[in-house]
Design a protein around this motif. Structure first.
Motif, PDB file in Angstrom:
ATOM      1  N   GLN A   2       0.852  -1.174   0.000  1.00  0.00           N
ATOM      2  CA  GLN A   2       0.000   0.000   0.000  1.00  0.00           C
ATOM      3  C   GLN A   2       0.893   1.231   0.000  1.00  0.00           C
ATOM      4  OE1 GLN A   2      -3.490  -0.221  -0.234  1.00  0.00           O
ATOM      5  NE2 GLN A   2      -2.676  -2.236  -0.720  1.00  0.00           N
ATOM      6  N   PRO A   3       0.550   2.235  -0.799  1.00  0.00           N
ATOM      7  CA  PRO A   3       1.359   3.454  -0.765  1.00  0.00           C
ATOM      8  C   PRO A   3       1.223   4.111   0.603  1.00  0.00           C
ATOM      9  CG  PRO A   3      -0.600   3.751  -2.120  1.00  0.00           C
ATOM     10  CD  PRO A   3      -0.571   2.314  -1.712  1.00  0.00           C
ATOM     11  N   ARG A  15     -11.709  -4.313   1.857  1.00  0.00           N
ATOM     12  CA  ARG A  15     -11.312  -5.091   0.677  1.00  0.00           C
ATOM     13  C   ARG A  15     -10.053  -5.905   0.973  1.00  0.00           C
ATOM     14  NH1 ARG A  15      -7.487  -3.731  -2.569  1.00  0.00           N
ATOM     15  NH2 ARG A  15      -7.552  -1.526  -2.023  1.00  0.00           N
ATOM     16  N   LEU A  16      -9.091  -5.295   1.642  1.00  0.00           N
ATOM     17  CA  LEU A  16      -7.847  -5.985   1.979  1.00  0.00           C
ATOM     18  C   LEU A  16      -8.065  -7.059   3.043  1.00  0.00           C
ATOM     19  CD1 LEU A  16      -5.629  -2.814   1.900  1.00  0.00           C
ATOM     20  CD2 LEU A  16      -5.403  -4.785   0.351  1.00  0.00           C
ATOM     21  N   MET A  65      -5.506 -10.071   3.653  1.00  0.00           N
ATOM     22  CA  MET A  65      -4.306  -9.245   3.711  1.00  0.00           C
ATOM     23  C   MET A  65      -4.415  -8.200   4.821  1.00  0.00           C
ATOM     24  SD  MET A  65      -3.586  -9.111  -0.435  1.00  0.00           S
ATOM     25  CE  MET A  65      -3.322  -7.400  -0.407  1.00  0.00           C
ATOM     26  N   PRO A  66      -4.515  -8.647   6.082  1.00  0.00           N
ATOM     27  CA  PRO A  66      -4.693  -7.687   7.174  1.00  0.00           C
ATOM     28  C   PRO A  66      -3.497  -6.770   7.388  1.00  0.00           C
ATOM     29  CG  PRO A  66      -4.306  -9.880   8.065  1.00  0.00           C
ATOM     30  CD  PRO A  66      -4.488 -10.030   6.580  1.00  0.00           C
ATOM     31  N   PHE A  67      -2.286  -7.214   7.055  1.00  0.00           N
ATOM     32  CA  PHE A  67      -1.117  -6.339   7.185  1.00  0.00           C
ATOM     33  C   PHE A  67      -1.292  -5.108   6.304  1.00  0.00           C
ATOM     34  CE2 PHE A  67       2.989  -4.810   5.677  1.00  0.00           C
ATOM     35  CZ  PHE A  67       3.646  -4.569   6.869  1.00  0.00           C
ATOM     36  N   HIS A  68      -1.791  -5.319   5.107  1.00  0.00           N
ATOM     37  CA  HIS A  68      -1.982  -4.226   4.167  1.00  0.00           C
ATOM     38  C   HIS A  68      -3.144  -3.327   4.611  1.00  0.00           C
ATOM     39  CE1 HIS A  68       1.039  -5.998   1.553  1.00  0.00           C
ATOM     40  NE2 HIS A  68       0.502  -7.150   1.903  1.00  0.00           N
ATOM     41  N   LEU A 125      -9.062   6.063  17.342  1.00  0.00           N
ATOM     42  CA  LEU A 125      -9.950   5.147  16.625  1.00  0.00           C
ATOM     43  C   LEU A 125      -9.182   4.430  15.520  1.00  0.00           C
ATOM     44  CD1 LEU A 125     -12.795   4.046  15.761  1.00  0.00           C
ATOM     45  CD2 LEU A 125     -12.924   6.072  14.272  1.00  0.00           C
ATOM     46  N   TRP A 126      -8.510   5.191  14.677  1.00  0.00           N
ATOM     47  CA  TRP A 126      -7.786   4.600  13.546  1.00  0.00           C
ATOM     48  C   TRP A 126      -6.601   3.771  14.038  1.00  0.00           C
ATOM     49  CZ3 TRP A 126     -10.942   4.503   9.798  1.00  0.00           C
ATOM     50  CH2 TRP A 126     -11.816   5.559   9.562  1.00  0.00           C
ATOM     51  N   ARG A 127      -5.969   4.234  15.103  1.00  0.00           N
ATOM     52  CA  ARG A 127      -4.862   3.468  15.680  1.00  0.00           C
ATOM     53  C   ARG A 127      -5.373   2.123  16.215  1.00  0.00           C
ATOM     54  NH1 ARG A 127      -1.021   5.310  20.716  1.00  0.00           N
ATOM     55  NH2 ARG A 127       0.474   3.624  20.515  1.00  0.00           N
ATOM     56  N   GLY A 128      -6.518   2.128  16.875  1.00  0.00           N
ATOM     57  CA  GLY A 128      -7.109   0.890  17.366  1.00  0.00           C
ATOM     58  C   GLY A 128      -7.484  -0.047  16.243  1.00  0.00           C
ATOM     59  N   LEU A 129      -8.044   0.486  15.155  1.00  0.00           N
ATOM     60  CA  LEU A 129      -8.384  -0.354  13.998  1.00  0.00           C
ATOM     61  C   LEU A 129      -7.117  -0.939  13.367  1.00  0.00           C
ATOM     62  CD1 LEU A 129     -11.214   1.831  12.448  1.00  0.00           C
ATOM     63  CD2 LEU A 129     -11.485  -0.390  13.583  1.00  0.00           C
ATOM     64  N   ALA A 130      -6.049  -0.148  13.330  1.00  0.00           N
ATOM     65  CA  ALA A 130      -4.771  -0.657  12.827  1.00  0.00           C
ATOM     66  C   ALA A 130      -4.273  -1.798  13.711  1.00  0.00           C
ATOM     67  CB  ALA A 130      -3.733   0.467  12.765  1.00  0.00           C
ATOM     68  N   GLN A 131      -4.434  -1.658  15.023  1.00  0.00           N
ATOM     69  CA  GLN A 131      -3.999  -2.723  15.932  1.00  0.00           C
ATOM     70  C   GLN A 131      -4.826  -3.987  15.740  1.00  0.00           C
ATOM     71  OE1 GLN A 131      -4.178  -0.409  19.578  1.00  0.00           O
ATOM     72  NE2 GLN A 131      -1.938  -0.452  19.706  1.00  0.00           N
ATOM     73  N   LEU A 132      -6.112  -3.850  15.464  1.00  0.00           N
ATOM     74  CA  LEU A 132      -6.924  -5.035  15.184  1.00  0.00           C
ATOM     75  C   LEU A 132      -6.397  -5.752  13.941  1.00  0.00           C
ATOM     76  CD1 LEU A 132     -10.563  -3.749  15.823  1.00  0.00           C
ATOM     77  CD2 LEU A 132      -9.106  -5.088  17.364  1.00  0.00           C
ATOM     78  N   ALA A 133      -6.074  -4.983  12.904  1.00  0.00           N
ATOM     79  CA  ALA A 133      -5.554  -5.588  11.673  1.00  0.00           C
ATOM     80  C   ALA A 133      -4.198  -6.252  11.916  1.00  0.00           C
ATOM     81  CB  ALA A 133      -5.454  -4.537  10.569  1.00  0.00           C
TER      82      ALA A 133
END
Length: 157
Positions: A37-38, A54-55, A60-63, A82-90
């Motif tokens: 991902q860019p 989609r990922l 592809m949870p890392f992406h 919020l976004w940091r928490g979603l990143a941690q879930l992924a």
């Protein structure tokens, strides 16, 4: 790899140019990998969620984490956690798929705790994601199929 040979971006910061697999693991140079991902893309919240879903659905949870990381770093201060928490879930799902059950569970729980104070912004199913993360963390005992375990980010009701 010595310092003189480290991959660098145009500003001289270290950046790995190694190809990666669908779970973000580095592959040997010259190997065909999954397109990364860019970095630093500013997306509207709806686009962030659509791209990440989609990922996730593609296993592809890392992406997906990289997409959430962009939102975390470029979004409004009030939404960063919020976004940091979603990143941690992924990332937690990434570790679980790689077989790192302890690290996966830890990140899933950390992400669930981080998003639990939000009340469904952008139709994000916070309660559903929190329950999903806690249930997955509790049953991890080996590698999981990232695509089969992918959560739904948006409430479908």
């Amino acid at each position: 790899m010595d310092k003189a040979r480290r991959d660098r971006d145009t500003e001289g910061r270290a950046r790995s140019a190694r190809p990666r697999d669908g779970l973000g693991r580095p592959l040997p140079y010259g190997t065909q990998g999954v397109e990364r991902q860019p970095e630093g893309v500013v997306r509207a919240p709806g686009q962030t969620l659509a791209d990440a879903q989609r990922l996730l659905d593609a296993g592809m949870p890392f992406h997906a984490h990289e997409v959430f990381e962009d939102a975390w770093k470029t979004g409004p201060e009030a939404e960063r956690e919020l976004w940091r928490g979603l990143a941690q879930l992924a990332v937690g799902l990434t570790h679980a798929a790689r077989g790192n059950t302890a690290g996966g569970a830890r990140l899933l729980l950390r992400g669930a705790d981080r998003i639990s104070g939000y009340h469904d912004p952008y139709a994000i199913d916070v309660a559903g994601l929190t329950a999903w993360a806690r249930q997955l963390a509790a049953r991890l005992d080996g590698p999981v199929d990232a695509g089969a375990e992918a959560p739904q980010l948006i409430s479908v009701s």
